[in-house]
Design a protein around this motif. Structure first.
Motif, mmCIF file in Angstrom:
data_model
loop_
_atom_site.group_PDB
_atom_site.id
_atom_site.type_symbol
_atom_site.label_atom_id
_atom_site.label_comp_id
_atom_site.label_asym_id
_atom_site.label_seq_id
_atom_site.Cartn_x
_atom_site.Cartn_y
_atom_site.Cartn_z
ATOM 1 N N PHE A 1 31.480 -52.923 -7.098
ATOM 2 C CA PHE A 1 30.454 -52.757 -6.063
ATOM 3 C C PHE A 1 29.990 -54.103 -5.515
ATOM 4 C CE2 PHE A 1 30.001 -48.676 -8.317
ATOM 5 C CZ PHE A 1 30.108 -47.814 -7.237
ATOM 6 N N THR A 2 29.834 -55.086 -6.378
ATOM 7 C CA THR A 2 29.423 -56.419 -5.929
ATOM 8 C C THR A 2 30.406 -56.975 -4.915
ATOM 9 O OG1 THR A 2 28.453 -56.850 -8.112
ATOM 10 C CG2 THR A 2 28.839 -58.750 -6.688
ATOM 11 N N VAL A 3 31.695 -56.923 -5.259
ATOM 12 C CA VAL A 3 32.722 -57.498 -4.390
ATOM 13 C C VAL A 3 32.857 -56.705 -3.093
ATOM 14 C CG1 VAL A 3 35.164 -58.106 -4.194
ATOM 15 C CG2 VAL A 3 33.947 -58.500 -6.344
ATOM 16 N N MET A 4 32.809 -55.388 -3.176
ATOM 17 C CA MET A 4 32.926 -54.596 -1.958
ATOM 18 C C MET A 4 31.760 -54.862 -1.009
ATOM 19 S SD MET A 4 35.719 -52.803 -1.655
ATOM 20 C CE MET A 4 35.438 -51.334 -0.659
ATOM 21 N N ARG A 5 30.581 -55.061 -1.535
ATOM 22 C CA ARG A 5 29.441 -55.372 -0.655
ATOM 23 C C ARG A 5 29.561 -56.785 -0.082
ATOM 24 N NH1 ARG A 5 26.503 -51.737 -4.506
ATOM 25 N NH2 ARG A 5 25.989 -49.907 -3.229
ATOM 26 N N GLN A 6 30.151 -57.706 -0.822
ATOM 27 C CA GLN A 6 30.442 -59.032 -0.272
ATOM 28 C C GLN A 6 31.465 -58.906 0.855
ATOM 29 O OE1 GLN A 6 31.716 -61.112 -3.799
ATOM 30 N NE2 GLN A 6 29.628 -61.661 -4.398
ATOM 31 N N ASN A 7 32.457 -58.059 0.659
ATOM 32 C CA ASN A 7 33.431 -57.810 1.728
ATOM 33 C C ASN A 7 32.758 -57.238 2.969
ATOM 34 O OD1 ASN A 7 35.676 -58.692 0.284
ATOM 35 N ND2 ASN A 7 36.270 -56.645 -0.392
ATOM 36 N N LEU A 8 31.852 -56.293 2.779
ATOM 37 C CA LEU A 8 31.160 -55.693 3.921
ATOM 38 C C LEU A 8 30.373 -56.756 4.688
ATOM 39 C CD1 LEU A 8 30.167 -53.367 5.646
ATOM 40 C CD2 LEU A 8 28.448 -52.861 3.889
ATOM 41 N N ALA A 9 29.661 -57.621 3.970
ATOM 42 C CA ALA A 9 28.898 -58.684 4.634
ATOM 43 C C ALA A 9 29.823 -59.608 5.422
ATOM 44 C CB ALA A 9 28.095 -59.474 3.601
ATOM 45 N N ALA A 10 30.987 -59.949 4.838
ATOM 46 C CA ALA A 10 31.946 -60.820 5.524
ATOM 47 C C ALA A 10 32.498 -60.150 6.776
ATOM 48 C CB ALA A 10 33.080 -61.194 4.576
ATOM 49 N N LEU A 11 32.740 -58.858 6.706
ATOM 50 C CA LEU A 11 33.240 -58.127 7.873
ATOM 51 C C LEU A 11 32.178 -58.018 8.963
ATOM 52 C CD1 LEU A 11 35.170 -55.264 6.040
ATOM 53 C CD2 LEU A 11 36.188 -57.075 7.441
ATOM 54 N N GLU A 12 30.958 -57.717 8.582
ATOM 55 C CA GLU A 12 29.877 -57.596 9.567
ATOM 56 C C GLU A 12 29.691 -58.904 10.324
ATOM 57 O OE1 GLU A 12 26.929 -54.239 7.599
ATOM 58 O OE2 GLU A 12 26.772 -56.314 6.929
ATOM 59 N N THR A 13 29.774 -60.025 9.606
ATOM 60 C CA THR A 13 29.623 -61.336 10.246
ATOM 61 C C THR A 13 30.818 -61.654 11.131
ATOM 62 O OG1 THR A 13 28.275 -62.152 8.416
ATOM 63 C CG2 THR A 13 29.327 -63.807 9.825
ATOM 64 N N GLY A 14 32.017 -61.497 10.564
ATOM 65 C CA GLY A 14 33.221 -61.897 11.286
ATOM 66 C C GLY A 14 33.552 -61.016 12.476
ATOM 67 N N LEU A 15 33.162 -59.753 12.421
ATOM 68 C CA LEU A 15 33.468 -58.828 13.519
ATOM 69 C C LEU A 15 32.308 -58.655 14.493
ATOM 70 C CD1 LEU A 15 35.373 -56.037 11.531
ATOM 71 C CD2 LEU A 15 36.317 -58.031 12.696
ATOM 72 N N GLY A 16 31.203 -59.347 14.233
ATOM 73 C CA GLY A 16 30.051 -59.257 15.130
ATOM 74 C C GLY A 16 29.429 -57.877 15.146
ATOM 75 N N CYS A 17 29.188 -57.328 13.971
ATOM 76 C CA CYS A 17 28.654 -55.957 13.881
ATOM 77 C C CYS A 17 27.140 -55.960 14.043
ATOM 78 C CB CYS A 17 29.038 -55.332 12.551
ATOM 79 S SG CYS A 17 30.839 -55.262 12.300
ATOM 80 N N LYS A 18 26.636 -54.885 14.601
ATOM 81 C CA LYS A 18 25.213 -54.756 14.878
ATOM 82 C C LYS A 18 24.657 -53.527 14.161
ATOM 83 C CE LYS A 18 26.065 -56.595 19.505
ATOM 84 N NZ LYS A 18 27.520 -56.771 19.239
ATOM 85 N N GLN A 19 23.505 -53.692 13.559
ATOM 86 C CA GLN A 19 22.863 -52.578 12.858
ATOM 87 C C GLN A 19 22.073 -51.717 13.855
ATOM 88 O OE1 GLN A 19 23.351 -51.880 9.664
ATOM 89 N NE2 GLN A 19 24.765 -53.598 9.593
#
Length: 307
Positions: free
Chosen positions: A289-307
């Motif tokens: 879970f720790t690593v998958m959430r780190q992956n999600l944060a990296a994707l949100e930043t790199g892909l310019g995702c908006k909440q």
């Protein structure tokens, strides 16, 4: 992948198994815990979470090691032979496949057999052919939390059949894990719903399940094998696509050199970031879970995702 032939190891392994001081029924430890051998980290994670304190879990791939070309020692082959259950993913680690076929065929749980798998290699999500297309099936199924729920449920069923005295506990813990994985899936779906870009440029194509689940478009510099070297033509094709799609981040993984990703990043003026395929756990303080959430944060930043 190179095949690892085991016959020379088996005599030594069987000797080790035969002279051990194990007490109690076969497949249990001296203190009565059910013995599980797992092939690599995500399967260790599942086994520990579902097994709880009534099992003893041994991982054949050491922390931080690249699992694709794992070589087994005689003692590890003996561990496979002695275990009550061997949890693996057929086609991912040839040496493990062979050890289980020879020593634990009736005690194997193949995670690849309980969920549908995606094809490996061939083309990226835009139809561009990879020169190193390998065929077969993509093993990286654990990067889809939804599929991992099913694997966990089936693993609990198998454990309950082999160790009926603790079947209710296996089922209960699998259900609790399912709830957590379902929540993780929701986090990814919400976090990646609205992004400036949906192109996921990675050092190798380990993220097809994640991309398919969350409507991303994986563009791999190399194919399924992280050891493959891309040709100049492939590097040029990926760089061209990265420019055309406005890619700002090229992702590389934790257990492989970032050199190829850095080459593309320099070519297109992008940054690099880690996207962990979770084949091995690098940080012992974390977990799936720790690593998958780190992956999600990296994707949100790199892909310019908006909440």
């Amino acid at each position: 992948m190179r095949r690892r032939l085991l016959p020379a190891l088996l005599v030594s392994a069987l000797a080790l198994a035969g002279c051990g001081d194990q007490a109690g029924p076969a497949g249990t430890t001296e203190d009565g815990k059910f013995e599980i051998v797992t092939a690599f980290y995500p399967l260790q994670f599942l086994s520990e979470r579902i097994g709880g304190d009534v099992v003893s879990v041994t991982n054949l791939t050491k922390p931080g090691a690249e699992p694709h070309d794992l070589e087994l020692t005689p003692r590890q082959v003996g561990d496979v032979a002695d275990a009550g259950l061997a949890v693996y993913l057929k086609g991912f680690q040839p040496a493990v496949d062979e050890a289980i076929d020879l020593e634990a065929k009736d005690k194997g749980f193949d995670a690849a057999s309980v969920v549908p798998l995606l094809p490996a290699g061939g083309a990226d999500d835009h139809g561009h052919e990879h020169e190193e297309a390998e065929g077969g099936e993509d093993p990286h199924v654990w990067l889809d939390p939804v599929r991992l729920v099913t694997i966990g449920e089936k693993l609990a069923e198998r454990l309950g059949q082999l160790d009926p005295a603790h079947a209710a506990g296996y089922t209960e813990r699998a259900q609790a894990l399912s709830t957590e994985l379902t929540a993780l899936n929701t986090e990814f779906a919400d976090g990646l719903k609205t992004c400036d870009r949906r192109e996921l440029v990675t050092s190798h194509t380990a993220f097809a399940y994640l991309a398919a689940r969350y409507d991303l478009h994986q563009v791999g510099i190399t194919g399924i094998s992280p050891e493959a070297e891309p040709s100049p033509q492939r590097l040029a094709a990926v760089a061209r696509e990265a420019r055309e799609t406005g890619t700002t981040t090229i992702y590389f993984e934790t257990l492989v050199s970032p050199a190829v990703a850095e080459t593309i990043a320099r070519e297109v003026g992008a940054k690099t970031a880690v996207l962990d395929p979770l084949e091995g756990l690098v940080d012992s303080a974390g977990d799936y879970f720790t690593v998958m959430r780190q992956n999600l944060a990296a994707l949100e930043t790199g892909l310019g995702c908006k909440q």
